[in-house]
Write a protein that holds these residues in place. Structure first.
Motif, PDB file in Angstrom:
ATOM      1  N   ASN A  33       0.862  -1.169   0.000  1.00  0.00           N
ATOM      2  CA  ASN A  33       0.000   0.000   0.000  1.00  0.00           C
ATOM      3  C   ASN A  33       0.907   1.232   0.000  1.00  0.00           C
ATOM      4  N   VAL A  34       0.893   1.977  -1.109  1.00  0.00           N
ATOM      5  CA  VAL A  34       1.834   3.095  -1.263  1.00  0.00           C
ATOM      6  C   VAL A  34       1.592   4.189  -0.218  1.00  0.00           C
ATOM      7  N   GLY A  35       0.333   4.407   0.134  1.00  0.00           N
ATOM      8  CA  GLY A  35       0.025   5.395   1.181  1.00  0.00           C
ATOM      9  C   GLY A  35       0.680   5.020   2.509  1.00  0.00           C
ATOM     10  N   ASP A  36       0.574   3.747   2.878  1.00  0.00           N
ATOM     11  CA  ASP A  36       1.186   3.273   4.135  1.00  0.00           C
ATOM     12  C   ASP A  36       2.710   3.344   4.069  1.00  0.00           C
ATOM     13  N   LEU A  37       3.250   2.947   2.912  1.00  0.00           N
ATOM     14  CA  LEU A  37       4.705   2.961   2.718  1.00  0.00           C
ATOM     15  C   LEU A  37       5.255   4.382   2.908  1.00  0.00           C
ATOM     16  N   ALA A  38       4.529   5.348   2.338  1.00  0.00           N
ATOM     17  CA  ALA A  38       4.954   6.750   2.434  1.00  0.00           C
ATOM     18  C   ALA A  38       4.894   7.234   3.875  1.00  0.00           C
ATOM     19  N   ARG A  39       3.828   6.827   4.572  1.00  0.00           N
ATOM     20  CA  ARG A  39       3.664   7.239   5.978  1.00  0.00           C
ATOM     21  C   ARG A  39       4.790   6.667   6.825  1.00  0.00           C
ATOM     22  N   GLU A  40       5.034   5.365   6.642  1.00  0.00           N
ATOM     23  CA  GLU A  40       6.078   4.709   7.449  1.00  0.00           C
ATOM     24  C   GLU A  40       7.458   5.306   7.200  1.00  0.00           C
ATOM     25  N   GLY A  41       7.769   5.603   5.922  1.00  0.00           N
ATOM     26  CA  GLY A  41       9.105   6.100   5.595  1.00  0.00           C
ATOM     27  C   GLY A  41       9.171   7.613   5.522  1.00  0.00           C
ATOM     28  N   GLN A  42       8.024   8.277   5.836  1.00  0.00           N
ATOM     29  CA  GLN A  42       7.923   9.738   5.692  1.00  0.00           C
ATOM     30  C   GLN A  42       8.436  10.185   4.318  1.00  0.00           C
ATOM     31  N   LEU A  43       7.920   9.514   3.266  1.00  0.00           N
ATOM     32  CA  LEU A  43       8.351   9.814   1.895  1.00  0.00           C
ATOM     33  C   LEU A  43       7.516  10.969   1.342  1.00  0.00           C
ATOM     34  N   TYR A  44       7.666  12.116   1.978  1.00  0.00           N
ATOM     35  CA  TYR A  44       6.873  13.283   1.615  1.00  0.00           C
ATOM     36  C   TYR A  44       7.769  14.436   1.175  1.00  0.00           C
ATOM     37  N   ASP A  45       7.131  15.332   0.385  1.00  0.00           N
ATOM     38  CA  ASP A  45       7.845  16.492  -0.101  1.00  0.00           C
ATOM     39  C   ASP A  45       6.909  17.701   0.053  1.00  0.00           C
ATOM     40  N   GLY A  46       6.788  18.195   1.275  1.00  0.00           N
ATOM     41  CA  GLY A  46       5.939  19.355   1.531  1.00  0.00           C
ATOM     42  C   GLY A  46       4.532  18.975   1.981  1.00  0.00           C
ATOM     43  N   TYR A  47       3.698  20.004   2.124  1.00  0.00           N
ATOM     44  CA  TYR A  47       2.337  19.809   2.631  1.00  0.00           C
ATOM     45  C   TYR A  47       1.343  20.568   1.772  1.00  0.00           C
ATOM     46  N   ASP A  48       0.248  19.910   1.416  1.00  0.00           N
ATOM     47  CA  ASP A  48      -0.787  20.536   0.618  1.00  0.00           C
ATOM     48  C   ASP A  48      -1.832  21.146   1.553  1.00  0.00           C
ATOM     49  N   GLU A  49      -1.819  22.478   1.651  1.00  0.00           N
ATOM     50  CA  GLU A  49      -2.724  23.158   2.590  1.00  0.00           C
ATOM     51  C   GLU A  49      -4.181  23.000   2.150  1.00  0.00           C
ATOM     52  N   GLU A  50      -4.416  23.084   0.839  1.00  0.00           N
ATOM     53  CA  GLU A  50      -5.784  23.023   0.341  1.00  0.00           C
ATOM     54  C   GLU A  50      -6.449  21.685   0.690  1.00  0.00           C
ATOM     55  N   TYR A  51      -5.693  20.612   0.489  1.00  0.00           N
ATOM     56  CA  TYR A  51      -6.257  19.285   0.749  1.00  0.00           C
ATOM     57  C   TYR A  51      -5.918  18.757   2.134  1.00  0.00           C
ATOM     58  N   ASP A  52      -5.137  19.540   2.870  1.00  0.00           N
ATOM     59  CA  ASP A  52      -4.794  19.184   4.231  1.00  0.00           C
ATOM     60  C   ASP A  52      -4.156  17.785   4.320  1.00  0.00           C
ATOM     61  N   CYS A  53      -3.147  17.578   3.468  1.00  0.00           N
ATOM     62  CA  CYS A  53      -2.448  16.289   3.511  1.00  0.00           C
ATOM     63  C   CYS A  53      -1.021  16.458   2.988  1.00  0.00           C
ATOM     64  N   PRO A  54      -0.112  15.600   3.421  1.00  0.00           N
ATOM     65  CA  PRO A  54       1.268  15.713   2.932  1.00  0.00           C
ATOM     66  C   PRO A  54       1.362  15.357   1.449  1.00  0.00           C
ATOM     67  N   ILE A  55       2.363  15.930   0.771  1.00  0.00           N
ATOM     68  CA  ILE A  55       2.551  15.662  -0.662  1.00  0.00           C
ATOM     69  C   ILE A  55       3.537  14.510  -0.834  1.00  0.00           C
ATOM     70  N   LEU A  56       3.129  13.517  -1.598  1.00  0.00           N
ATOM     71  CA  LEU A  56       3.963  12.333  -1.809  1.00  0.00           C
ATOM     72  C   LEU A  56       5.258  12.689  -2.553  1.00  0.00           C
ATOM     73  N   ASP A  57       6.373  12.173  -2.048  1.00  0.00           N
ATOM     74  CA  ASP A  57       7.635  12.323  -2.777  1.00  0.00           C
ATOM     75  C   ASP A  57       7.741  11.124  -3.727  1.00  0.00           C
ATOM     76  N   GLU A  58       7.258  11.336  -4.959  1.00  0.00           N
ATOM     77  CA  GLU A  58       7.108  10.227  -5.902  1.00  0.00           C
ATOM     78  C   GLU A  58       8.451   9.556  -6.220  1.00  0.00           C
ATOM     79  N   ASP A  59       9.511  10.359  -6.364  1.00  0.00           N
ATOM     80  CA  ASP A  59      10.820   9.784  -6.693  1.00  0.00           C
ATOM     81  C   ASP A  59      11.310   8.852  -5.585  1.00  0.00           C
ATOM     82  N   ARG A  60      11.113   9.265  -4.345  1.00  0.00           N
ATOM     83  CA  ARG A  60      11.564   8.412  -3.233  1.00  0.00           C
ATOM     84  C   ARG A  60      10.717   7.149  -3.115  1.00  0.00           C
TER      85      ARG A  60
END
Ligand code: DAT
Length: 172
Positions: A33-60
């Motif tokens: 589950n890519v969402g879970d993987l990103a959460r566990e590894g904090q694979l994020y690149d910034g925060y989307d204020e409009e949608y109130d969620c972290p932005i996925l770091d796709e390359d990582r």
């Protein structure tokens, strides 16, 4: 033994996780589950204020998954599909749910009005199906109905048959 990689995509709430986990337990393939993987590894690149969620770091995310994808036998679940390398997947399933049914599922999740509206529009306009068609060869992209439990059972049986045939065709 060579095993195929499968992508399960579609609007949030269409049933990717439910199908993916059940399919993994019945096929022996691994579920990611890519969402879970990103959460566990904090694979994020910034925060989307409009949608109130972290932005996925796709390359990582891609770097993180590369090794296991090249080994094969992975079911990937994500509500996006245009940033994965095309070569990863042997087949792509886009799950599809009736708008009224999907609305109820997302309401149960406690989504706010904006998030509900955006996701229902995403489903109405078949955004993920279009994204899959522009990212992968048309002949490997399939839409699957996901309204009721019987749909899931049919989908699983159909995918299990496809896996069996793929394994036969690709030798051991
Ligand atoms: P997703 O991973 O696409 O966000 P999910 O697997 O979490 O979706 O499913 C959302 C909800 O819908 C969850 O309560 C289970 C239910 N559900 C999933 N597939 C279904 C189906 N074929 N029939 C009825 N309910 C289903």
């Amino acid at each position: 033994m060579l095993l195929p990689n499968i992508l399960l995509t579609g609007t949030p709430g269409v049933g990717k996780t439910t199908l993916g986990k059940e399919l993994a337990s019945r096929s022996g393939l691994k579920y990611v589950n890519v969402g879970d993987l990103a959460r566990e590894g904090q694979l994020y690149d910034g925060y989307d204020e409009e949608y109130d969620c972290p932005i996925l770091d796709e390359d990582r995310v891609v770097d993180e998954l590369e090794n296991q994808m090249s080994e094969g036998g992975v079911i990937v679940d994500y509500h996006g599909c245009d940033f994965f390398p095309e070569r990863w997947f042997h087949i792509v399933f886009v799950l599809k749910t009736d708008n009224t049914v999907l609305y109820k599922r997302l309401e149960t999740r406690g989504y706010n009005e904006k998030k509900l509206k955006d996701n229902i529009q995403c489903e109405i306009f078949q955004v993920l199906y279009e994204e899959a068609l522009t990212s992968y060869k048309e002949e490997i992209v399939h839409q699957l109905p996901s309204d009721k439990p019987e749909d899931m059972e049919d989908n699983i049986n159909q995918i299990l048959k496809w896996i069996e045939q793929w394994v036969k065709d690709h030798g051991s």
